[in-house]
Design an enzyme around this catalytic site. Structure first.
Site, short mmCIF file in Angstrom:
data_model
loop_
_atom_site.label_atom_id
_atom_site.label_comp_id
_atom_site.label_asym_id
_atom_site.label_seq_id
_atom_site.Cartn_x
_atom_site.Cartn_y
_atom_site.Cartn_z
N CYS A 150 -6.61 1.74 8.88
CA CYS A 150 -6.00 1.04 7.94
C CYS A 150 -4.68 0.76 8.54
O CYS A 150 -3.78 1.43 9.06
CB CYS A 150 -5.70 2.20 6.87
SG CYS A 150 -4.51 1.44 5.52
N GLY A 151 -4.20 -0.56 8.63
CA GLY A 151 -3.28 -1.28 9.33
C GLY A 151 -2.01 -0.72 8.61
O GLY A 151 -0.97 -0.28 9.56
N ASN A 152 -1.77 -0.88 7.35
CA ASN A 152 -0.56 -0.49 6.70
C ASN A 152 -0.23 1.18 6.88
O ASN A 152 0.96 1.62 7.36
CB ASN A 152 -0.26 -0.85 5.33
CG ASN A 152 -0.13 -2.22 5.30
OD1 ASN A 152 0.68 -2.87 5.96
ND2 ASN A 152 -0.65 -2.84 4.08
N CYS A 167 -3.71 -5.47 2.53
CA CYS A 167 -4.50 -4.77 3.47
C CYS A 167 -4.26 -5.25 4.81
O CYS A 167 -4.41 -6.48 5.08
CB CYS A 167 -5.84 -4.94 3.06
SG CYS A 167 -7.04 -4.10 4.27
N GLY A 168 -3.77 -4.22 5.60
CA GLY A 168 -3.36 -4.59 6.89
C GLY A 168 -4.57 -5.17 7.89
O GLY A 168 -4.31 -6.30 8.64
N ASN A 183 0.76 -1.30 0.02
CA ASN A 183 -0.09 0.10 0.08
C ASN A 183 1.04 1.24 0.00
O ASN A 183 1.80 1.36 0.70
CB ASN A 183 -0.87 0.09 1.13
CG ASN A 183 -1.98 -0.96 1.02
OD1 ASN A 183 -2.41 -1.62 2.32
ND2 ASN A 183 -2.53 -1.31 0.05
N GLU A 202 -10.65 -3.93 -1.56
CA GLU A 202 -10.58 -3.03 -0.68
C GLU A 202 -11.81 -2.09 -1.16
O GLU A 202 -11.84 -1.58 -2.29
CB GLU A 202 -9.44 -2.18 -0.36
CG GLU A 202 -8.49 -2.72 0.47
CD GLU A 202 -7.47 -2.18 1.18
OE1 GLU A 202 -7.94 -0.99 1.92
OE2 GLU A 202 -6.44 -2.21 0.84
N ARG A 203 -12.74 -1.66 -0.35
CA ARG A 203 -13.67 -0.68 -0.39
C ARG A 203 -13.10 0.83 -0.35
O ARG A 203 -11.91 0.70 0.18
CB ARG A 203 -14.71 -0.57 0.58
CG ARG A 203 -14.40 -0.25 1.93
CD ARG A 203 -15.62 -0.44 3.02
NE ARG A 203 -15.02 -0.03 4.15
CZ ARG A 203 -15.95 -0.08 5.34
NH1 ARG A 203 -17.33 -0.34 5.29
NH2 ARG A 203 -15.73 0.56 6.36
N ASN A 213 -9.63 7.30 1.93
CA ASN A 213 -9.13 6.55 0.74
C ASN A 213 -9.16 7.40 -0.56
O ASN A 213 -9.63 8.42 -0.35
CB ASN A 213 -10.59 5.36 0.62
CG ASN A 213 -10.67 4.59 1.78
OD1 ASN A 213 -9.64 3.68 2.09
ND2 ASN A 213 -11.86 4.56 2.13
#
Length: 249
Positions: A69-71, A192-193, A11, A182-183, A60
């Site tokens: 968002c993990g990353n 996606c984290g 990402n 991912e939305r 986003n």
């Protein structure tokens, strides 16, 4: 206006700091555009906070907001330390709650906290799915081979359930492969984290994996998850790519 470009496990994000909150949806669309802008999966804004090291706004690429968002959480922690001069241990506020982070050179580990909820599994298209909120809602399907990933199915489920959609393949007790639709991006992403966290948590509940695993997303870059004291920890490498002055004229 100066922006910083970061990359984390497939990402990419545009990051900058500001003095106060604002609606930056249109700004996110501009700078995340890969042709007219800088290009990114999301925009992160670091804001001052009286109780925590900072607070963030996350957008986003389509201008919509996301609780977590993990990353991006790992990327913004790296930015806070190396660019803003903050400590190697941080606590910052997101819409999903307080995130704890620790930076060691270019590796960042974040405590994503507790899973918000899991729902009862259901059948769709002869596949078993289960919803899990790891900061944002995710649907997870465990498959024998990730080649089963079907974008049309993902698009349908994403709209029906307003959730991200994941296919997970268990390699062994210590490793998983994951693909995510991912939305907000409205397409498959390289990683996606929170999606990987949801896959790990459900696999752990089903005793398919141990409490520490390696996960390999579509980017092929390994990241590491562990479950400790009811919390999920997510660790991986972060890359500070460049800084740029964007011309809005």
């Amino acid at each position: 206006m100066k922006f910083y470009k970061y990359y984390a496990n497939g990402n990419d994000f545009v990051i900058f700091s500001a003095d106060k909150k604002a609606d930056r949806s249109e700004l996110a669309k501009i700078v995340c555009n890969r042709y007219k802008g800088i290009g990114a999966d999301g925009l992160v804004v670091l804001l001052p906070h009286k109780d925590y090291d900072f607070e963030w706004e996350f957008y986003n690429k389509d201008g919509s907001t996301a609780s977590m968002c993990g990353n991006a959480s790992r990327a913004v922690a790296h930015f806070a330390h190396y660019i803003k001069g903050m400590d190697v241990k941080l606590r910052f506020l997101t819409s999903a709650g307080v995130i704890e982070a620790e930076i060691e050179k270019d590796f960042v580990e974040v405590n994503l906290g507790q899973i918000k909820y899991t729902k009862k599994a259901f059948e769709f298209d002869n596949k078993t799915w289960q919803e899990c909120d790891s900061g944002v809602p995710h649907l997870v399907h465990f498959c024998e081979n990730l080649d089963a990933f079907d974008k049309k199915t993902c698009e349908f489920l994403r709209k029906k359930y307003n959730a991200n959609v994941n296919y997970a393949e268990i390699i062994n007790k210590n490793s998983i492969k994951v693909r995510t639709f991912e939305r907000g991006v409205e397409d498959e992403t390289l990683a996606c984290g929170t999606g990987m966290a949801a896959c790990f948590y459900l696999a752990f509940l089903k005793k398919m994996v141990q409490n520490e695993v390696k996960i390999i997303p579509k980017s092929k870059e390994e990241v590491f998850f562990r479950f400790q004291k009811d919390c999920i920890y997510f660790k991986g490498k972060v890359r500070y790519c460049f800084e740029a002055n964007y011309n809005f004229s």
